[in-house]
Motif scaffolding. Structure first.
Motif, PDB file in Angstrom:
ATOM      1  N   CYS A   1      22.247 -10.041 -24.023  1.00 55.75           N
ATOM      2  CA  CYS A   1      22.534  -9.230 -23.046  1.00 55.75           C
ATOM      3  C   CYS A   1      21.627  -8.478 -22.326  1.00 55.75           C
ATOM      4  CB  CYS A   1      24.013  -8.335 -23.303  1.00 55.75           C
ATOM      5  SG  CYS A   1      24.444  -7.272 -21.996  1.00 55.75           S
ATOM      6  N   ILE A   2      21.109  -8.887 -21.310  1.00 59.56           N
ATOM      7  CA  ILE A   2      19.990  -8.230 -20.502  1.00 59.56           C
ATOM      8  C   ILE A   2      20.233  -6.828 -20.205  1.00 59.56           C
ATOM      9  CG2 ILE A   2      18.090  -8.372 -18.966  1.00 59.56           C
ATOM     10  CD1 ILE A   2      18.462 -11.500 -19.517  1.00 59.56           C
ATOM     11  N   CYS A   3      21.214  -6.965 -19.266  1.00 58.22           N
ATOM     12  CA  CYS A   3      21.746  -5.639 -18.886  1.00 58.22           C
ATOM     13  C   CYS A   3      21.938  -4.628 -19.684  1.00 58.22           C
ATOM     14  CB  CYS A   3      23.209  -5.890 -17.907  1.00 58.22           C
ATOM     15  SG  CYS A   3      23.079  -6.969 -16.848  1.00 58.22           S
TER      16      CYS A   3
ATOM     17  N   CYS B   1      27.953  -6.799 -22.364  1.00 62.33           N
ATOM     18  CA  CYS B   1      28.729  -7.464 -21.411  1.00 62.33           C
ATOM     19  C   CYS B   1      29.770  -6.736 -20.815  1.00 62.33           C
ATOM     20  CB  CYS B   1      29.871  -8.390 -22.042  1.00 62.33           C
ATOM     21  SG  CYS B   1      29.033 -10.082 -22.775  1.00 62.33           S
ATOM     22  N   SER B   2      29.011  -5.369 -20.374  1.00 72.50           N
ATOM     23  CA  SER B   2      30.095  -4.606 -19.663  1.00 72.50           C
ATOM     24  C   SER B   2      29.301  -4.243 -18.174  1.00 72.50           C
ATOM     25  CB  SER B   2      29.976  -3.154 -20.366  1.00 72.50           C
ATOM     26  OG  SER B   2      28.527  -2.830 -20.610  1.00 72.50           O
ATOM     27  N   GLN B   3      28.215  -5.180 -17.784  1.00 71.43           N
ATOM     28  CA  GLN B   3      28.003  -5.008 -16.378  1.00 71.43           C
ATOM     29  C   GLN B   3      27.829  -6.178 -15.591  1.00 71.43           C
ATOM     30  OE1 GLN B   3      24.094  -2.876 -16.185  1.00 71.43           O
ATOM     31  NE2 GLN B   3      23.800  -3.419 -14.099  1.00 71.43           N
ATOM     32  N   CYS B   4      27.143  -7.149 -15.702  1.00 72.29           N
ATOM     33  CA  CYS B   4      27.329  -8.360 -14.837  1.00 72.29           C
ATOM     34  C   CYS B   4      28.290  -9.332 -15.458  1.00 72.29           C
ATOM     35  CB  CYS B   4      25.677  -8.777 -14.500  1.00 72.29           C
ATOM     36  SG  CYS B   4      25.078  -9.931 -15.793  1.00 72.29           S
ATOM     37  N   GLY B   5      28.377  -9.456 -16.674  1.00 77.11           N
ATOM     38  CA  GLY B   5      29.280 -10.276 -17.410  1.00 77.11           C
ATOM     39  C   GLY B   5      28.648 -11.855 -17.680  1.00 77.11           C
ATOM     40  N   LYS B   6      27.314 -12.051 -17.124  1.00 71.90           N
ATOM     41  CA  LYS B   6      26.767 -13.466 -17.190  1.00 71.90           C
ATOM     42  C   LYS B   6      26.559 -13.806 -18.783  1.00 71.90           C
ATOM     43  CE  LYS B   6      24.867 -13.690 -12.843  1.00 71.90           C
ATOM     44  NZ  LYS B   6      23.543 -13.898 -11.947  1.00 71.90           N
ATOM     45  N   CYS B   7      26.390 -12.744 -19.463  1.00 72.72           N
ATOM     46  CA  CYS B   7      26.366 -13.024 -21.058  1.00 72.72           C
ATOM     47  C   CYS B   7      27.424 -13.342 -21.745  1.00 72.72           C
ATOM     48  CB  CYS B   7      25.661 -11.960 -21.672  1.00 72.72           C
ATOM     49  SG  CYS B   7      26.882 -10.205 -21.462  1.00 72.72           S
TER      50      CYS B   7
HETATM   51  S1  FES Z   1      23.692  -9.837 -19.183  1.00 69.68           S
HETATM   52 FE1  FES Z   1      25.086  -8.852 -20.468  1.00 69.68          FE
HETATM   53  S2  FES Z   1      26.538  -7.464 -18.710  1.00 69.68           S
HETATM   54 FE2  FES Z   1      24.586  -8.605 -17.553  1.00 69.68          FE
END
Ligand code: FES
Length: 102
Positions: free
Chosen positions: A39-41, A71-77
Protein backbone atom coordinates in the motif's frame (compact mmCIF):
# COMPACT_ATOMS: atom_id res chain seq x y z
CA UNK A 1 6.20 14.81 -7.64
CA UNK A 2 7.23 12.22 -5.02
CA UNK A 3 9.89 9.82 -6.26
CA UNK A 4 11.13 6.47 -4.99
CA UNK A 5 14.51 4.92 -5.64
CA UNK A 6 14.86 1.18 -6.24
CA UNK A 7 18.43 0.18 -6.98
CA UNK A 8 19.70 2.60 -9.61
CA UNK A 9 16.20 3.38 -10.95
CA UNK A 10 13.92 6.21 -9.85
CA UNK A 11 10.15 5.90 -10.14
CA UNK A 12 7.38 8.40 -9.61
CA UNK A 13 4.45 7.38 -7.37
CA UNK A 14 2.14 7.18 -10.37
CA UNK A 15 4.60 4.91 -12.16
CA UNK A 16 4.82 2.65 -9.11
CA UNK A 17 1.03 2.49 -8.89
CA UNK A 18 0.81 1.54 -12.55
CA UNK A 19 3.39 -1.20 -12.10
CA UNK A 20 1.64 -2.50 -8.98
CA UNK A 21 -1.77 -2.51 -10.61
CA UNK A 22 -0.58 -4.17 -13.80
CA UNK A 23 0.61 -7.67 -14.52
CA UNK A 24 3.87 -6.33 -15.89
CA UNK A 25 5.91 -6.60 -12.71
CA UNK A 26 8.12 -9.18 -14.40
CA UNK A 27 9.23 -6.38 -16.73
CA UNK A 28 10.79 -4.61 -13.75
CA UNK A 29 13.27 -7.07 -12.23
CA UNK A 30 14.71 -4.39 -9.96
CA UNK A 31 11.28 -3.67 -8.50
CA UNK A 32 10.31 -7.33 -8.35
CA UNK A 33 13.37 -8.20 -6.29
CA UNK A 34 13.15 -5.22 -3.93
CA UNK A 35 9.47 -4.39 -3.86
CA UNK A 36 7.90 -4.68 -0.47
CA UNK A 37 5.29 -1.94 -0.27
CA UNK A 38 1.78 -3.23 -0.92
CA UNK A 39 0.00 0.00 0.00
CA UNK A 40 1.91 2.96 -1.31
CA UNK A 41 -0.56 5.54 -0.02
CA UNK A 42 -0.09 4.38 3.58
CA UNK A 43 3.45 2.99 3.30
CA UNK A 44 2.43 -0.51 4.34
CA UNK A 45 4.72 -3.39 3.45
CA UNK A 46 3.98 -7.04 2.80
CA UNK A 47 5.94 -7.89 5.94
CA UNK A 48 3.70 -5.65 8.06
CA UNK A 49 0.60 -7.34 6.66
CA UNK A 50 1.98 -10.82 7.36
CA UNK A 51 3.00 -9.82 10.87
CA UNK A 52 -0.44 -8.32 11.55
CA UNK A 53 -2.05 -11.62 10.56
CA UNK A 54 0.41 -13.80 12.44
CA UNK A 55 0.90 -11.83 15.63
CA UNK A 56 -2.13 -9.63 15.99
CA UNK A 57 -4.96 -11.80 14.75
CA UNK A 58 -5.86 -9.69 11.73
CA UNK A 59 -8.22 -11.80 9.65
CA UNK A 60 -9.87 -9.44 7.15
CA UNK A 61 -9.58 -6.04 5.48
CA UNK A 62 -11.51 -4.24 8.21
CA UNK A 63 -9.23 -5.41 11.02
CA UNK A 64 -6.15 -4.74 8.87
CA UNK A 65 -7.38 -1.22 8.17
CA UNK A 66 -7.85 -0.60 11.88
CA UNK A 67 -4.40 -1.95 12.68
CA UNK A 68 -2.27 -0.52 9.85
CA UNK A 69 -4.51 1.97 8.07
CA UNK A 70 -3.76 0.09 4.84
CA UNK A 71 -6.15 0.43 1.92
CA UNK A 72 -7.76 3.52 3.37
CA UNK A 73 -7.02 6.00 0.61
CA UNK A 74 -7.16 5.10 -3.10
CA UNK A 75 -7.97 1.40 -2.56
CA UNK A 76 -5.85 0.19 -5.48
CA UNK A 77 -3.98 -2.13 -3.15
CA UNK A 78 -7.10 -3.95 -1.93
CA UNK A 79 -6.76 -7.05 -4.08
CA UNK A 80 -3.06 -7.46 -3.30
CA UNK A 81 -3.63 -6.94 0.41
CA UNK A 82 -6.53 -9.41 0.49
CA UNK A 83 -4.35 -11.96 -1.25
CA UNK A 84 -1.56 -11.37 1.27
CA UNK A 85 -3.96 -11.85 4.20
CA UNK A 86 -5.18 -15.15 2.73
CA UNK A 87 -1.63 -16.31 2.02
CA UNK A 88 -0.50 -15.47 5.55
CA UNK A 89 -3.52 -17.28 7.02
CA UNK A 90 -2.81 -20.34 4.88
CA UNK A 91 0.87 -20.31 5.88
CA UNK A 92 -0.04 -20.00 9.55
CA UNK A 93 -2.54 -22.85 9.30
CA UNK A 94 0.06 -25.03 7.62
CA UNK A 95 2.64 -24.20 10.31
CA UNK A 96 0.11 -24.99 13.03
CA UNK A 97 -0.61 -28.35 11.42
CA UNK A 98 3.09 -29.06 11.43
CA UNK A 99 3.39 -27.86 15.04
CA UNK A 100 5.67 -25.01 14.05
CA UNK A 101 3.45 -22.01 14.80
CA UNK A 102 5.24 -18.79 15.82
S1 FES B 1 -2.23 2.03 -2.42
FE1 FES B 1 -3.31 1.43 -0.64
S2 FES B 1 -4.79 2.96 -0.36
FE2 FES B 1 -3.69 3.60 -2.11
Amino acid sequence: MPLSRFGNKIFSDSCLRNVLSSASLSSYPVLRSMLMYVCICRNVTDRQVREAVTRHGVHNMRTLRKRLDACSQCGKCALEVKTLIREAQAENAMLEQQGMAA
